[in-house]
Scaffold this motif. Structure first.
Motif, PDB file in Angstrom:
ATOM      1  N   ASP A  82       2.293   0.410   6.623  1.00 51.33           N
ATOM      2  CA  ASP A  82       2.280  -0.319   7.877  1.00 51.33           C
ATOM      3  C   ASP A  82       2.509   0.660   9.018  1.00 51.33           C
ATOM      4  O   ASP A  82       3.002   1.782   8.812  1.00 51.33           O
ATOM      5  CB  ASP A  82       3.363  -1.402   7.878  1.00 51.33           C
ATOM      6  CG  ASP A  82       3.101  -2.492   8.917  1.00 51.33           C
ATOM      7  OD1 ASP A  82       1.956  -2.586   9.400  1.00 51.33           O
ATOM      8  OD2 ASP A  82       4.039  -3.238   9.243  1.00 51.33           O
ATOM      9  N   ASN A 116      -3.718   0.152  15.394  1.00 52.76           N
ATOM     10  CA  ASN A 116      -4.832   0.181  14.443  1.00 52.76           C
ATOM     11  C   ASN A 116      -5.069   1.578  13.882  1.00 52.76           C
ATOM     12  O   ASN A 116      -5.354   1.739  12.693  1.00 52.76           O
ATOM     13  CB  ASN A 116      -6.106  -0.336  15.114  1.00 52.76           C
ATOM     14  CG  ASN A 116      -6.201  -1.846  15.107  1.00 52.76           C
ATOM     15  OD1 ASN A 116      -5.604  -2.516  14.271  1.00 52.76           O
ATOM     16  ND2 ASN A 116      -6.937  -2.400  16.053  1.00 52.76           N
ATOM     17  N   GLU A 119      -2.419   2.246  11.327  1.00 48.89           N
ATOM     18  CA  GLU A 119      -2.702   1.543  10.069  1.00 48.89           C
ATOM     19  C   GLU A 119      -3.771   2.285   9.262  1.00 48.89           C
ATOM     20  O   GLU A 119      -3.663   2.412   8.034  1.00 48.89           O
ATOM     21  CB  GLU A 119      -3.174   0.118  10.374  1.00 48.89           C
ATOM     22  CG  GLU A 119      -2.188  -0.730  11.165  1.00 48.89           C
ATOM     23  CD  GLU A 119      -1.247  -1.523  10.288  1.00 48.89           C
ATOM     24  OE1 GLU A 119      -1.196  -1.250   9.075  1.00 48.89           O
ATOM     25  OE2 GLU A 119      -0.564  -2.405  10.824  1.00 48.89           O
ATOM     26  N   SER A 141      -2.255  -3.225   2.673  1.00 46.11           N
ATOM     27  CA  SER A 141      -2.192  -3.112   4.127  1.00 46.11           C
ATOM     28  C   SER A 141      -2.395  -4.508   4.707  1.00 46.11           C
ATOM     29  O   SER A 141      -3.164  -5.305   4.156  1.00 46.11           O
ATOM     30  CB  SER A 141      -3.277  -2.173   4.662  1.00 46.11           C
ATOM     31  OG  SER A 141      -3.376  -2.261   6.076  1.00 46.11           O
ATOM     32  N   SER A 143      -3.652  -4.918   7.691  1.00 43.97           N
ATOM     33  CA  SER A 143      -4.633  -4.743   8.767  1.00 43.97           C
ATOM     34  C   SER A 143      -6.067  -4.824   8.237  1.00 43.97           C
ATOM     35  O   SER A 143      -6.523  -3.934   7.516  1.00 43.97           O
ATOM     36  CB  SER A 143      -4.421  -3.395   9.454  1.00 43.97           C
ATOM     37  OG  SER A 143      -5.468  -3.125  10.363  1.00 43.97           O
ATOM     38  N   ASN A 145      -8.738  -4.551  10.094  1.00 44.20           N
ATOM     39  CA  ASN A 145      -9.489  -3.488  10.763  1.00 44.20           C
ATOM     40  C   ASN A 145      -9.350  -2.173  10.016  1.00 44.20           C
ATOM     41  O   ASN A 145     -10.338  -1.477   9.749  1.00 44.20           O
ATOM     42  CB  ASN A 145      -9.008  -3.309  12.201  1.00 44.20           C
ATOM     43  CG  ASN A 145      -9.585  -4.335  13.145  1.00 44.20           C
ATOM     44  OD1 ASN A 145     -10.600  -4.952  12.856  1.00 44.20           O
ATOM     45  ND2 ASN A 145      -8.941  -4.534  14.272  1.00 44.20           N
TER      46      ASN A 145
END
Length: 206
Positions: A82, A116, A119, A141, A143, A145
């Protein structure tokens, strides 16, 4: 307004307890291997500050707050990654936590960036580390993206590349090059925050 946090700095310019992320950030910026962590109450922060940081950070840390729930769908022999960012863009950092032991395996930052990007870099850092160790355990994860960027081997950030962000983009270049020149079999899995709570690598600053 979010719930107030208290920040313990064990290793920084002036170790102590600080009442905001901005104050904590000022104490750790530029300090190699800075040691710090946030807590929900002053009592917890005072107890931590009077103890060894290894009780809260690193292989010995047992963070109940972000420990993975006992959901049978969660693979516990896995890494969770993270990122956190004070401002976006702002001072960014990321880390990886081994889920089964709830132990921090790596930490990077803070440096100027976006959440982002952090990540994305965290996933690639985990892939490179596990590749070096010959391990194909999964990586979680939260995320979408970042997971997509890793799959496409391209960090599709809109952050301008300029003098302020140049060092960050050098890391992005290295990460993209690693993805182009290496193969891996580690499953990359989306952490389902809505069902499981915060990912074990969460920095707890929300």
């Amino acid at each position: 307004m979010g719930k107030r946090r208290f920040y313990v700095v064990w290793n920084g310019h002036e170790p102590g307890i600080y009442g905001s992320w901005e104050e904590c950030q000022a104490q750790i910026k530029g300090v190699k291997q800075a040691l710090f962590k946030s807590f929900g109450t002053m009592a917890e922060a005072e107890r931590a500050y009077s103890s060894s940081p290894t009780m809260y950070i690193g292989a010995a840390a047992k963070e109940k707050k972000t420990a993975a729930p006992n959901d049978p769908r969660i693979i516990r022999e896995a890494l969770a990654v993270d990122a956190a960012c004070s401002g976006n863009p702002g001072q960014m950092e990321y880390r990886g936590v081994y889920i089964d032991a709830n132990a921090q395996i790596f930490h990077f930052g803070p440096m100027f960036g976006t959440n982002n990007i952090g990540e994305f870099l965290a996933i690639v850092h985990a892939l490179a580390l596990l590749h070096q160790k010959g391990s194909n355990i999964p990586i979680y994860s939260d995320s979408r993206n970042a997971l997509m960027w890793v799959k496409e081997k391209k960090c599709k950030t809109k952050l301008p590349r300029d003098e302020k962000s140049e060092e960050l983009f050098k890391l992005i270049d290295r990460a993209e090059n690693w993805l182009r020149t290496h193969s891996y079999s580690n499953p990359l899995i989306k952490w389902e925050t809505a069902e499981w709570g915060e990912i074990p690598a969460d920095f707890g600053r929300k």
